[in-house]
Design a protein around this motif. Structure first.
Motif, PDB file in Angstrom:
ATOM      1  N   LEU A   3      52.427  28.811  94.860  1.00 13.54           N
ATOM      2  CA  LEU A   3      51.093  29.326  94.586  1.00 13.54           C
ATOM      3  C   LEU A   3      50.851  30.598  95.398  1.00 13.54           C
ATOM      4  CD1 LEU A   3      48.386  28.841  93.174  1.00 13.54           C
ATOM      5  CD2 LEU A   3      47.663  27.565  95.196  1.00 13.54           C
ATOM      6  N   PHE A   4      51.303  30.570  96.657  1.00 12.63           N
ATOM      7  CA  PHE A   4      51.142  31.736  97.521  1.00 12.63           C
ATOM      8  C   PHE A   4      51.878  32.938  96.950  1.00 12.63           C
ATOM      9  CE2 PHE A   4      52.657  34.446 100.967  1.00 12.63           C
ATOM     10  CZ  PHE A   4      51.452  34.775 101.572  1.00 12.63           C
ATOM     11  N   SER A   7      50.252  34.279  93.754  1.00 17.95           N
ATOM     12  CA  SER A   7      48.951  34.943  93.842  1.00 17.95           C
ATOM     13  C   SER A   7      48.896  36.077  94.861  1.00 17.95           C
ATOM     14  CB  SER A   7      47.841  33.920  94.098  1.00 17.95           C
ATOM     15  OG  SER A   7      48.179  33.066  95.148  1.00 17.95           O
ATOM     16  N   PHE A   8      49.898  36.178  95.762  1.00 17.93           N
ATOM     17  CA  PHE A   8      49.870  37.276  96.724  1.00 17.93           C
ATOM     18  C   PHE A   8      51.051  38.231  96.593  1.00 17.93           C
ATOM     19  CE2 PHE A   8      46.923  34.395  98.682  1.00 17.93           C
ATOM     20  CZ  PHE A   8      45.986  35.238  99.253  1.00 17.93           C
ATOM     21  N   ARG A 182      41.410  47.001  94.302  1.00 19.31           N
ATOM     22  CA  ARG A 182      40.343  46.023  94.095  1.00 19.31           C
ATOM     23  C   ARG A 182      40.030  45.884  92.601  1.00 19.31           C
ATOM     24  NH1 ARG A 182      37.411  42.458  93.684  1.00 19.31           N
ATOM     25  NH2 ARG A 182      35.194  42.354  94.122  1.00 19.31           N
ATOM     26  N   GLN A 185      42.733  43.857  91.166  1.00 19.33           N
ATOM     27  CA  GLN A 185      42.586  42.464  91.600  1.00 19.33           C
ATOM     28  C   GLN A 185      41.503  41.758  90.790  1.00 19.33           C
ATOM     29  OE1 GLN A 185      39.761  41.390  93.719  1.00 19.33           O
ATOM     30  NE2 GLN A 185      40.469  39.262  93.740  1.00 19.33           N
ATOM     31  N   TYR A 189      42.481  38.749  88.592  1.00 14.91           N
ATOM     32  CA  TYR A 189      42.174  37.641  89.477  1.00 14.91           C
ATOM     33  C   TYR A 189      43.424  37.216  90.249  1.00 14.91           C
ATOM     34  CZ  TYR A 189      39.707  33.762  91.500  1.00 14.91           C
ATOM     35  OH  TYR A 189      39.123  32.924  92.402  1.00 14.91           O
ATOM     36  N   ASN A 190      44.102  38.223  90.799  1.00 13.25           N
ATOM     37  CA  ASN A 190      45.324  37.994  91.556  1.00 13.25           C
ATOM     38  C   ASN A 190      45.330  38.988  92.717  1.00 13.25           C
ATOM     39  OD1 ASN A 190      48.176  38.444  92.345  1.00 13.25           O
ATOM     40  ND2 ASN A 190      48.572  36.953  90.730  1.00 13.25           N
ATOM     41  N   ALA A 191      45.624  38.519  93.921  1.00 14.33           N
ATOM     42  CA  ALA A 191      45.462  39.361  95.109  1.00 14.33           C
ATOM     43  C   ALA A 191      46.648  40.300  95.357  1.00 14.33           C
ATOM     44  CB  ALA A 191      45.233  38.489  96.336  1.00 14.33           C
ATOM     45  N   LEU A 194      46.136  44.006  96.083  1.00 12.71           N
ATOM     46  CA  LEU A 194      45.590  44.271  97.414  1.00 12.71           C
ATOM     47  C   LEU A 194      46.697  44.220  98.472  1.00 12.71           C
ATOM     48  CD1 LEU A 194      42.256  42.228  97.244  1.00 12.71           C
ATOM     49  CD2 LEU A 194      42.489  44.704  97.418  1.00 12.71           C
ATOM     50  N   VAL A 195      47.620  43.263  98.300  1.00  7.88           N
ATOM     51  CA  VAL A 195      48.757  43.198  99.225  1.00  7.88           C
ATOM     52  C   VAL A 195      49.583  44.474  99.091  1.00  7.88           C
ATOM     53  CG1 VAL A 195      50.883  41.972  99.799  1.00  7.88           C
ATOM     54  CG2 VAL A 195      48.840  40.682  99.173  1.00  7.88           C
TER      55      VAL A 195
ATOM     56  N   VAL B  81      38.929  42.784 102.725  1.00  6.08           N
ATOM     57  CA  VAL B  81      38.847  42.587 101.273  1.00  6.08           C
ATOM     58  C   VAL B  81      39.958  41.648 100.798  1.00  6.08           C
ATOM     59  CG1 VAL B  81      39.131  43.788  99.074  1.00  6.08           C
ATOM     60  CG2 VAL B  81      37.643  44.739 100.812  1.00  6.08           C
ATOM     61  N   LEU B  82      41.151  41.817 101.382  1.00  5.66           N
ATOM     62  CA  LEU B  82      42.291  40.964 101.009  1.00  5.66           C
ATOM     63  C   LEU B  82      41.993  39.496 101.321  1.00  5.66           C
ATOM     64  CD1 LEU B  82      45.205  40.720 100.022  1.00  5.66           C
ATOM     65  CD2 LEU B  82      45.971  41.246 102.316  1.00  5.66           C
ATOM     66  N   PHE B  85      38.799  38.211  99.023  1.00  4.66           N
ATOM     67  CA  PHE B  85      39.034  38.047  97.588  1.00  4.66           C
ATOM     68  C   PHE B  85      40.354  37.361  97.278  1.00  4.66           C
ATOM     69  CE2 PHE B  85      36.057  41.637  97.799  1.00  4.66           C
ATOM     70  CZ  PHE B  85      35.060  41.149  96.975  1.00  4.66           C
ATOM     71  N   GLY B  86      41.266  37.311  98.268  1.00  2.00           N
ATOM     72  CA  GLY B  86      42.575  36.727  98.006  1.00  2.00           C
ATOM     73  C   GLY B  86      42.651  35.241  98.307  1.00  2.00           C
ATOM     74  N   ASN B  89      42.238  32.146  95.926  1.00  2.00           N
ATOM     75  CA  ASN B  89      43.356  31.777  95.049  1.00  2.00           C
ATOM     76  C   ASN B  89      44.131  30.589  95.589  1.00  2.00           C
ATOM     77  OD1 ASN B  89      42.877  33.742  93.151  1.00  2.00           O
ATOM     78  ND2 ASN B  89      44.170  35.253  94.175  1.00  2.00           N
ATOM     79  N   LEU B  90      44.065  30.399  96.909  1.00  2.93           N
ATOM     80  CA  LEU B  90      44.779  29.275  97.509  1.00  2.93           C
ATOM     81  C   LEU B  90      43.849  28.077  97.674  1.00  2.93           C
ATOM     82  CD1 LEU B  90      46.815  31.138 100.280  1.00  2.93           C
ATOM     83  CD2 LEU B  90      47.531  30.532  97.973  1.00  2.93           C
TER      84      LEU B  90
END
Lengths: 223, 226
Positions: A3-4, A7-8, A182, A185, A189-191, A194-195, B81-82, B85-86, B89-90
């Motif tokens: 999941l991490f 999504s990241f 942003r 993102q 709906y996925n970060a 941003l990473v 922000v990370l 907003f991130g 998800n977890l």
């Protein structure tokens, strides 16, 4: 863990957002190219003005510098962007960022450059002037080069801060790196975008941080 | 209306200011709390990391340098922000207040570690050796001999850096922390008048101008003693 990663560290999402991120990066570079020279020029001007023997002028300059050191840059930016239009002064995102950064970072640069100029012994001025150099030549060829060398770590450190600070331009809808990441993102709906933005900043600034770390650890020698 | 009257009406509108004074005062209190949390936890963690680094373990030092570099190179707003907003998800959604606090405390810790470490490095090696050979243990040497001298050197840069990072509490407005700037912006959009922003700027000055003046004093005072 999966999941991490999804999504990241989702490569597909970042790849899909590449155009947005690239454009954001280009705008961030543009902001840096505007903010750093403006701040340096404004700071140098303020530092030179504060050499005046007029006490009241020096005091006013110190108040001006402290005012902008005490005000958070984001507050200044929001004020310029959201407040000034009520006075009929509409600068737009880029203009607002330029004005806010000029006011904020020139105050910091001014303090650093003033300390640098103070660190050059008085005799250097006198020797240069008595050898026939004009005041301007003395400043440009004798005093400033030594002043800048003496405060180089602080100048680099402040420049690093100015570069990082350009990310607040996202708040006034300037499509720089953070803003675009942003956007991506919120659509996916996925970060991960941003990473990706964080990694781009890291790649851009890590060499500067390393350089700074060396400059700083070399300096504080006890006399 | 003349230009001056228009200016007063827009930026120093007493009626609007009176209306939004309570909410900005509430924002002021929240900002003070956030700032106090950031300063206390950031400085404590920074000091702890500098002490750990002086143990001389290669792995530990490498990890600390990596942490410091990371938090010095990435803009705090990007990290806030990370997180905000991130993390949902977890399945974990910390408030904007917590995100702002954690990020700014870590950034302050990174800078504080560097500054204190530079201070520790500047204490001559002989001081360590002399203290150890008189029978003081490692931590006693650090606490009674090295740190007092290191912190004296560190205090001026540390104060400046602490102020600069604490001003970052305004970044919380981006992630729905109702601190001064958020309250002021809300006031502007409700009243269609920018006076709440003027009040907000004044509130920040009330909070930070004394700190800037204090930093100037500290700078002047400790500059001599080097």
């Amino acid at each position: 863990m999966e999941l991490f990663v999804s999504s990241f560290l989702n490569v597909e999402v970042v790849w899909a957002a590449r155009a947005l991120l690239l454009q954001g990066f280009a705008n961030t570079m543009l902001l840096i190219a505007i903010a750093v020279p403006l701040g340096l020029a404004g700071g140098l001007l303020l530092a030179l003005l504060s050499l005046t023997p007029v006490r009241i002028a020096r005091l006013l300059l110190a108040v001006w510098v402290d005012l902008f050191r005490a005000l958070p840059p984001l507050v200044l930016l929001v004020f310029v962007y959201g407040g000034l239009p009520f006075a009929g002064l509409e600068l737009g995102p880029l203009g607002s960022v330029a004005v806010a950064f000029l006011l904020n970072s020139s105050a910091y640069y001014a303090e650093i450059l003033r300390a640098g100029i103070d660190s050059v012994p008085r005799g250097q001025w006198e020797a240069a002037r008595s050898s026939g150099l004009s005041a301007l030549d003395t400043l440009g060829w004798v005093v400033l080069p030594q002043a800048v060398r003496n405060v180089l770590p602080d100048l680099v450190s402040n420049t690093l801060e100015v570069v990082k600070l350009t990310s607040i331009a996202s708040v006034v809808a300037m499509p720089e790196l953070l803003y675009q990441a942003r956007q991506a993102q919120s659509v996916t709906y996925n970060a991960s975008p941003l990473v990706a933005a964080a990694l781009i900043y890291l790649l851009l600034l890590w060499p500067l941080v390393r350089l700074l770390s060396r400059l700083e650890h070399r300096l504080p020698s006890r006399m | 209306m003349s230009g001056w009257e228009l200016f007063l009406f827009s930026f120093l509108n007493l009626r609007v200011i009176a209306e939004y004074l309570p909410s900005i005062a509430a924002g002021f209190l929240l900002t003070v709390q956030l700032a106090a949390l950031i300063i206390a936890s950031g400085l404590a963690l920074g000091l702890l990391l500098a002490v750990l680094r002086s143990l001389g373990s290669l792995v530990l030092s490498f990890a600390i340098v990596l942490f410091v570099d990371l938090f010095r190179a990435i803009p705090p707003l990007v990290l806030i922000v990370l997180l905000y907003f991130g993390l949902p998800n977890l399945g974990f959604a910390p408030s904007g207040f917590v995100c702002t606090w954690v990020v700014l405390a870590l950034v302050l810790a990174a800078f504080a570690e560097e500054i204190v470490w530079a201070g520790i490095l500047s204490v001559p090696r002989g001081q360590w050796e002399a203290a150890r050979s008189t029978g003081l243990g490692f931590f006693a040497t650090l606490r009674c001999v090295v740190l007092p001298q290191a912190l004296r050197l560190a205090i001026a840069p540390l104060t400046n850096r602490t102020i600069a990072i604490t001003k970052g509490t305004a970044l919380g407005s981006v992630v729905a922390v109702s601190e001064i700037l958020a309250q002021a912006s809300a006031g502007v959009s409700f009243s269609s008048n920018p006076s709440p922003l003027t009040l907000g700027a004044l509130a920040y000055l009330v909070l930070f101008a004394p700190m800037v003046l204090l930093a100037r004093r500290i700078e002047r005072r400790f500059a001599w003693r080097r």
